[in-house]
Design a protein around this motif. Structure first.
Motif, mmCIF file in Angstrom:
data_model
loop_
_atom_site.group_PDB
_atom_site.id
_atom_site.type_symbol
_atom_site.label_atom_id
_atom_site.label_comp_id
_atom_site.label_asym_id
_atom_site.label_seq_id
_atom_site.Cartn_x
_atom_site.Cartn_y
_atom_site.Cartn_z
ATOM 1 N N UNK A 26 -27.511 41.007 101.615
ATOM 2 C CA UNK A 26 -26.533 41.739 100.800
ATOM 3 C C UNK A 26 -25.492 42.366 101.729
ATOM 4 N N UNK A 27 -24.231 42.135 101.420
ATOM 5 C CA UNK A 27 -23.096 42.561 102.259
ATOM 6 C C UNK A 27 -23.076 41.859 103.616
ATOM 7 N N UNK A 28 -23.925 40.866 103.800
ATOM 8 C CA UNK A 28 -23.898 40.059 105.028
ATOM 9 C C UNK A 28 -23.738 38.593 104.629
ATOM 10 N N UNK A 29 -22.972 38.381 103.582
ATOM 11 C CA UNK A 29 -22.755 37.032 103.085
ATOM 12 C C UNK A 29 -23.073 36.898 101.603
ATOM 13 N N UNK A 30 -23.871 37.818 101.068
ATOM 14 C CA UNK A 30 -24.195 37.778 99.639
ATOM 15 C C UNK A 30 -23.418 38.880 98.914
ATOM 16 N N UNK A 31 -22.733 38.485 97.853
ATOM 17 C CA UNK A 31 -22.004 39.458 97.027
ATOM 18 C C UNK A 31 -22.284 39.150 95.562
ATOM 19 N N UNK A 32 -22.473 40.203 94.770
ATOM 20 C CA UNK A 32 -22.744 40.009 93.338
ATOM 21 C C UNK A 32 -21.490 40.218 92.499
ATOM 22 N N UNK A 54 -30.018 21.670 102.432
ATOM 23 C CA UNK A 54 -29.532 22.881 103.066
ATOM 24 C C UNK A 54 -28.013 22.795 103.118
ATOM 25 N N UNK A 55 -27.344 23.800 102.546
ATOM 26 C CA UNK A 55 -25.885 23.742 102.499
ATOM 27 C C UNK A 55 -25.290 24.868 103.319
ATOM 28 N N UNK A 56 -24.473 24.521 104.272
ATOM 29 C CA UNK A 56 -23.820 25.541 105.101
ATOM 30 C C UNK A 56 -22.811 26.324 104.259
ATOM 31 N N UNK A 57 -22.792 27.626 104.436
ATOM 32 C CA UNK A 57 -21.821 28.442 103.700
ATOM 33 C C UNK A 57 -21.609 29.785 104.388
ATOM 34 N N UNK A 97 -30.615 31.330 104.412
ATOM 35 C CA UNK A 97 -30.957 31.252 105.839
ATOM 36 C C UNK A 97 -29.838 31.863 106.676
ATOM 37 N N UNK A 98 -30.184 32.267 107.874
ATOM 38 C CA UNK A 98 -29.186 32.800 108.810
ATOM 39 C C UNK A 98 -29.761 33.920 109.654
ATOM 40 N N UNK A 99 -29.312 34.022 110.883
ATOM 41 C CA UNK A 99 -29.749 35.097 111.778
ATOM 42 C C UNK A 99 -28.832 36.300 111.562
ATOM 43 N N UNK A 100 -29.289 37.285 110.861
ATOM 44 C CA UNK A 100 -28.460 38.473 110.615
ATOM 45 C C UNK A 100 -27.436 38.237 109.512
ATOM 46 N N UNK A 101 -26.597 37.262 109.677
ATOM 47 C CA UNK A 101 -25.582 36.909 108.665
ATOM 48 C C UNK A 101 -25.997 35.612 107.976
ATOM 49 N N UNK A 102 -25.554 35.450 106.745
ATOM 50 C CA UNK A 102 -25.866 34.219 106.013
ATOM 51 C C UNK A 102 -25.146 33.025 106.650
ATOM 52 N N UNK A 103 -25.871 31.933 106.846
ATOM 53 C CA UNK A 103 -25.157 30.728 107.309
ATOM 54 C C UNK A 103 -25.437 29.505 106.447
ATOM 55 N N UNK A 104 -26.457 29.559 105.588
ATOM 56 C CA UNK A 104 -26.704 28.420 104.701
ATOM 57 C C UNK A 104 -27.593 28.827 103.528
ATOM 58 N N UNK A 105 -27.524 28.017 102.483
ATOM 59 C CA UNK A 105 -28.406 28.237 101.320
ATOM 60 C C UNK A 105 -29.230 26.975 101.090
ATOM 61 N N UNK A 106 -30.447 27.193 100.620
ATOM 62 C CA UNK A 106 -31.318 26.044 100.324
ATOM 63 C C UNK A 106 -31.227 25.761 98.829
ATOM 64 N N UNK A 107 -30.816 24.561 98.506
ATOM 65 C CA UNK A 107 -30.642 24.179 97.096
ATOM 66 C C UNK A 107 -31.748 23.209 96.708
ATOM 67 N N UNK A 108 -32.433 23.544 95.604
ATOM 68 C CA UNK A 108 -33.495 22.653 95.113
ATOM 69 C C UNK A 108 -33.009 21.935 93.857
ATOM 70 N N UNK A 151 -30.734 37.148 91.383
ATOM 71 C CA UNK A 151 -31.712 36.066 91.253
ATOM 72 C C UNK A 151 -32.958 36.356 92.083
ATOM 73 N N UNK A 152 -34.097 35.875 91.630
ATOM 74 C CA UNK A 152 -35.353 36.201 92.321
ATOM 75 C C UNK A 152 -35.553 35.373 93.590
ATOM 76 N N UNK A 153 -34.654 35.541 94.526
ATOM 77 C CA UNK A 153 -34.776 34.866 95.823
ATOM 78 C C UNK A 153 -35.292 35.917 96.810
ATOM 79 N N UNK A 154 -36.507 35.735 97.330
ATOM 80 C CA UNK A 154 -37.129 36.798 98.133
ATOM 81 C C UNK A 154 -36.249 37.308 99.273
ATOM 82 N N UNK A 155 -35.504 36.426 99.923
ATOM 83 C CA UNK A 155 -34.754 36.853 101.110
ATOM 84 C C UNK A 155 -33.379 37.445 100.776
ATOM 85 N N UNK A 156 -33.022 37.513 99.491
ATOM 86 C CA UNK A 156 -31.628 37.845 99.137
ATOM 87 C C UNK A 156 -31.219 39.239 99.621
#
Lengths: 111, 353
Positions: free
Chosen positions: B135-141, B238-241, B217-228, B126-131
């Motif tokens: 990758x491999x720090x909380x995001x998996x496809x 903002x959803x913690x995950x 969002x997250x420092x180094x590792x993913x800790x939340x996603x912003x849902x619109x 998905x076209x999320x600039x920060x994705x």
């Protein structure tokens, strides 16, 4: 039947007004490909079956003259990125005389 | 190390038919494909779509065409490395090649044939600039090992079968599963949709529809996603995950092949079509939709033709001292490596007394 003029804004923002034939059973995606307005391999990947959304474009005018979205097109757009209210799959828009003067912008290619 | 006469990259219709043509010349093939099953686009994108321009088949479903090709090449016992992407190629001193896959499987062959269609199928991002940062720090496809998600919070995005099926599966594994989808309707199998609705009602899946994940969002590792939310009144949340898993299907990419030193033009590999579909690197051929030359037509039937021509050239390359005369299967029949033999009945000529 004669050609119609369609203006296509490519992914770099350049506008191209092209002649699209109405007597060759073409769709808008095929016109874009035939004029090489998008890099090969980034548009029309599924060949025009509304199964990849690589040919998504934004209709900038004349929306009322386009065919209704089919269930398959709605479904595919639902899975696509960069979708706006005026998004259509150009492979689902046959070139007809009613499209003369149509203006579209090709949606960004998704990764 | 897997050894073979011809290493074919891509198990679509063209790659599969190349096995048959090679088999007629007594050459053994092994195929690599990034997809978990043979058939390429025909199996992955449109298995239930009819094709009308295969000679001799007024109409054939893409999936059935693949099944028939698999049946046709069975006597030639091809090997398969599936679910692995061809990553690197190393030319050996004797001119042969070693191709290594994404999982480290090594293949050795005197000839490599790229029949990769539009490329290897990779997850659509998905076209999320920060994705990329996550990758491999909380995001998996792709979900490889569901146990990774045990007792974790997971946000899945998408509206197709993969998103539905994994939401259902992880509902019993993860501590919390949220499924975010752009609209209320899902395009998956009806029973999967119903199951998700049931699990949502009992609180096992947090169904968030008419909404999109727009930032991470997250420092180094993913800790939340912003849902619109589409509904402006609901705005953003903002959803913690622990994990974000976008499942939006696959799209083809030329992938690592693009870095093999092959001459590329318009996202395709340039070949010498006047002779044998060889690339600019001797011993590497490209056939089917992956190649380009003046007048190229991206049709399955053209891929079949290219496979036959390529095999004749490969035979001469592997057996430079042998003279080969092209034979018709109507005359020579088909002798499989498995000992099977198919041949036309010989006519009995009566003698005149």
């Amino acid at each position: 039947m004669s050609d119609v003029k369609i203006t296509i804004i490519d992914r770099e923002g350049e506008a191209h007004t092209v002649d699209a034939p109405t007597d060759m059973n073409m769709n808008l995606m095929e016109v874009i490909r035939s004029y090489e307005l998008a890099q090969e391999g980034t548009i029309g990947i599924c060949g025009g079956m509304a199964m990849c959304a690589s040919c998504q474009c934004y209709i900038l005018n004349f929306e009322h003259m386009l065919p209704e979205k089919s269930f398959e097109e709605e479904d595919m757009l639902d899975q696509a990125f960069f979708v706006e209210d005026n998004s259509r799959l150009s492979c689902q828009i046959p070139i007809t005389e009613g499209l003369d003067g149509l203006e579209v912008r090709i949606a960004p290619a998704s990764e | 190390m897997i050894k073979t006469d011809i290493l074919i990259i891509g198990a679509g219709p063209t790659g599969l038919f190349a096995v048959f043509e090679a088999g007629l010349l007594k050459l053994k093939c092994h195929l690599i494909d990034a997809l978990p099953q043979p058939g390429g686009q025909c199996s992955e994108i449109y298995p239930k779509k009819p094709i009308y321009d295969i000679p001799g088949f007024p109409e054939v479903l893409a999936g059935d065409l693949v099944d028939n090709l698999m049946e046709q090449i069975k006597p030639f016992e091809p090997g398969f490395t599936l679910g692995e992407r061809a990553e690197t190629i190393d030319k050996q001193e004797d001119g042969s090649f070693i191709v290594t896959t994404s999982k480290g499987t090594k293949h050795h062959a005197p000839v490599v044939v790229i029949a990769g269609g539009l490329g290897s199928f990779e997850p659509r991002k998905p076209p999320i600039p920060s994705i990329k940062n996550y990758e491999d720090k909380g995001v998996a496809y792709i979900i490889r090992d569901p146990e990774v998600y045990r007792d974790k919070k997971v946000v899945i995005a998408g509206g197709g079968d993969s998103a539905l099926d994994w939401s259902i599966f992880l509902a019993d594994v993860a501590s919390e599963v949220s499924l975010v989808h752009r609209r209320k309707d899902f395009r998956g199998a009806l029973d999967s949709v119903e199951k998700v609705e049931e699990l949502s009602k009992i609180g096992k899946i947090n169904l968030i529809t008419d909404a999109e994940v727009v930032d991470l969002k997250g420092e180094g590792e993913l800790d939340s996603v912003l849902i619109r939310h589409k509904d402006e009144a609901r705005g953003e949340e903002l959803k913690e995950t622990d994990y974000f898993i976008p499942l939006f299907g696959l799209s083809p990419k030329l992938g690592p092949i693009a870095n093999w030193g092959l001459e590329i033009e318009k996202n395709a590999i340039k070949v010498d079509n006047s002779y044998d579909y060889q690339t600019n690197i001797p011993g590497i051929y490209a056939i089917g939709d992956v190649n380009t030359y003046k007048g190229k037509l991206k049709l399955i039937l053209c891929g079949f033709h290219e496979a036959a021509i390529m095999c004749q050239s490969v035979y001469q390359r592997i057996n430079p001292d042998k003279k080969y005369v092209m034979k018709y299967t109507t005359v020579s029949g088909v002798s499989g490596f498995d000992g099977s033999k198919k041949e036309a009945k010989k006519e009995v000529v009566k003698s005149i007394n």
